[in-house]
Write a protein that holds these residues in place. Sequence first.
Motif, PDB file in Angstrom:
ATOM      1  N   ASP A  48       2.825  -5.313   0.255  1.00 18.01           N
ATOM      2  CA  ASP A  48       4.003  -4.556   0.677  1.00 18.01           C
ATOM      3  C   ASP A  48       5.127  -4.787  -0.326  1.00 18.01           C
ATOM      4  O   ASP A  48       5.751  -5.840  -0.336  1.00 18.01           O
ATOM      5  CB  ASP A  48       4.417  -5.032   2.084  1.00 18.01           C
ATOM      6  CG  ASP A  48       5.650  -4.305   2.617  1.00 18.01           C
ATOM      7  OD1 ASP A  48       5.930  -3.181   2.146  1.00 18.01           O
ATOM      8  OD2 ASP A  48       6.313  -4.865   3.517  1.00 18.01           O
TER       9      ASP A  48
ATOM     10  N   ALA B 225      -1.453  13.761   4.226  1.00 12.74           N
ATOM     11  CA  ALA B 225      -0.766  12.682   4.929  1.00 12.74           C
ATOM     12  C   ALA B 225      -1.252  12.501   6.357  1.00 12.74           C
ATOM     13  O   ALA B 225      -0.792  11.625   7.046  1.00 12.74           O
ATOM     14  CB  ALA B 225       0.740  12.945   4.928  1.00 12.74           C
TER      15      ALA B 225
ATOM     16  N   ARG C 218       0.493  12.589  -0.275  1.00 16.34           N
ATOM     17  CA  ARG C 218       1.461  13.383   0.476  1.00 16.34           C
ATOM     18  C   ARG C 218       0.832  14.687   0.951  1.00 16.34           C
ATOM     19  O   ARG C 218       1.138  15.182   2.034  1.00 16.34           O
ATOM     20  CB  ARG C 218       2.691  13.678  -0.383  1.00 16.34           C
ATOM     21  CG  ARG C 218       3.628  12.477  -0.510  1.00 16.34           C
ATOM     22  CD  ARG C 218       4.990  12.911  -1.025  1.00 16.34           C
ATOM     23  NE  ARG C 218       4.909  13.435  -2.370  1.00 16.34           N
ATOM     24  CZ  ARG C 218       5.065  12.704  -3.462  1.00 16.34           C
ATOM     25  NH1 ARG C 218       5.283  11.408  -3.356  1.00 16.34           N
ATOM     26  NH2 ARG C 218       4.987  13.249  -4.659  1.00 16.34           N
TER      27      ARG C 218
ATOM     28  N   ASP D  91       2.037   5.132   3.246  1.00 20.85           N
ATOM     29  CA  ASP D  91       2.592   4.557   4.475  1.00 20.85           C
ATOM     30  C   ASP D  91       1.714   3.375   4.846  1.00 20.85           C
ATOM     31  O   ASP D  91       0.632   3.548   5.420  1.00 20.85           O
ATOM     32  CB  ASP D  91       2.603   5.624   5.573  1.00 20.85           C
ATOM     33  CG  ASP D  91       3.301   5.158   6.846  1.00 20.85           C
ATOM     34  OD1 ASP D  91       3.348   3.933   7.090  1.00 20.85           O
ATOM     35  OD2 ASP D  91       3.777   6.019   7.615  1.00 20.85           O
TER      36      ASP D  91
ATOM     37  N   ASN E 234      -3.582  11.452   9.540  1.00 23.01           N
ATOM     38  CA  ASN E 234      -4.304  10.214   9.819  1.00 23.01           C
ATOM     39  C   ASN E 234      -5.787  10.339   9.511  1.00 23.01           C
ATOM     40  O   ASN E 234      -6.429   9.371   9.069  1.00 23.01           O
ATOM     41  CB  ASN E 234      -4.101   9.824  11.285  1.00 23.01           C
ATOM     42  CG  ASN E 234      -4.695   8.467  11.604  1.00 23.01           C
ATOM     43  OD1 ASN E 234      -4.281   7.466  11.055  1.00 23.01           O
ATOM     44  ND2 ASN E 234      -5.678   8.449  12.489  1.00 23.01           N
TER      45      ASN E 234
ATOM     46  N   GLY F 176       0.940  -0.683  -0.789  1.00 26.54           N
ATOM     47  CA  GLY F 176       1.932   0.168  -0.162  1.00 26.54           C
ATOM     48  C   GLY F 176       2.945   0.679  -1.172  1.00 26.54           C
ATOM     49  O   GLY F 176       2.929   0.316  -2.359  1.00 26.54           O
TER      50      GLY F 176
ATOM     51  N   ALA G 294       0.853   2.888   8.647  1.00 26.43           N
ATOM     52  CA  ALA G 294      -0.148   3.869   9.072  1.00 26.43           C
ATOM     53  C   ALA G 294      -1.525   3.492   8.556  1.00 26.43           C
ATOM     54  O   ALA G 294      -2.535   3.679   9.244  1.00 26.43           O
ATOM     55  CB  ALA G 294       0.246   5.260   8.580  1.00 26.43           C
TER      56      ALA G 294
END
Length: 243
Positions: A87, A36, A33, A142, A38, A113, A145
Amino acid sequence: ADLRAIAGVALRRGCVALARRPALRADAERALRAEADNAALLRAITAALEAPAPAQAPPAADPTVPSHPTEGPPPPRATGRLVLALDRVTDPKNVGALLRTASAFGCDLVLLGPGCGDPWDPRALRASMGAPFDRPPLEVADLPAALAALRQTRPALQVLAALAEPDATPVHDLAAALPAAPDLALVLGNEGHGLTPAVRATCDHAVTVPITPGVDSLNVAAAGAVLLAFLRGWPSGPTPQKR
């Protein structure tokens, strides 16, 4: 009494070992976090893909077992990068089994994830036979992402959604149509609900394992093993001979 206090259970057999445990899930999520953006995610994925494969000692020969040179799986098809992404696979035993399978079929990276079981949970570690210690999975905040960042590192990447749906391509047909040395990411979803819409939207193809009519589905760990075997090309060689 001392062993019970250390282990947390009544230890009746086995051994107690001390090892350095990777950062706790909460620490990893806080770090993700905090970074975060990219670029940070891209650096993490690039570093994981470029990490050398763990050294594997050849198995010791068993003098009581006769040698059969024609038996055993054929050599895998030459491939590019192979990534496994999970996921919301919640059961730690399934996560562990899939980490072991990913190691067996030479996956370059495993992405976990949000909502996945803890890969360092004792149940996951037992099922994985310690695979995370050789190549730790990358826990991401994410998953779409992360898959997008993965495409930046491998522009030809094909992302495959594992689905138990009639319109999904059977894995043997998809594997036969793949180009030489493809870059692939296989995405497996939650045991009961499958992939989230956001993750599914990032996938290029849907792939499935054909099973006998009337059978509901395969366990996610079993399906993952079959899919990775085909994507690595194991079934494409000569049929092993019987003894």
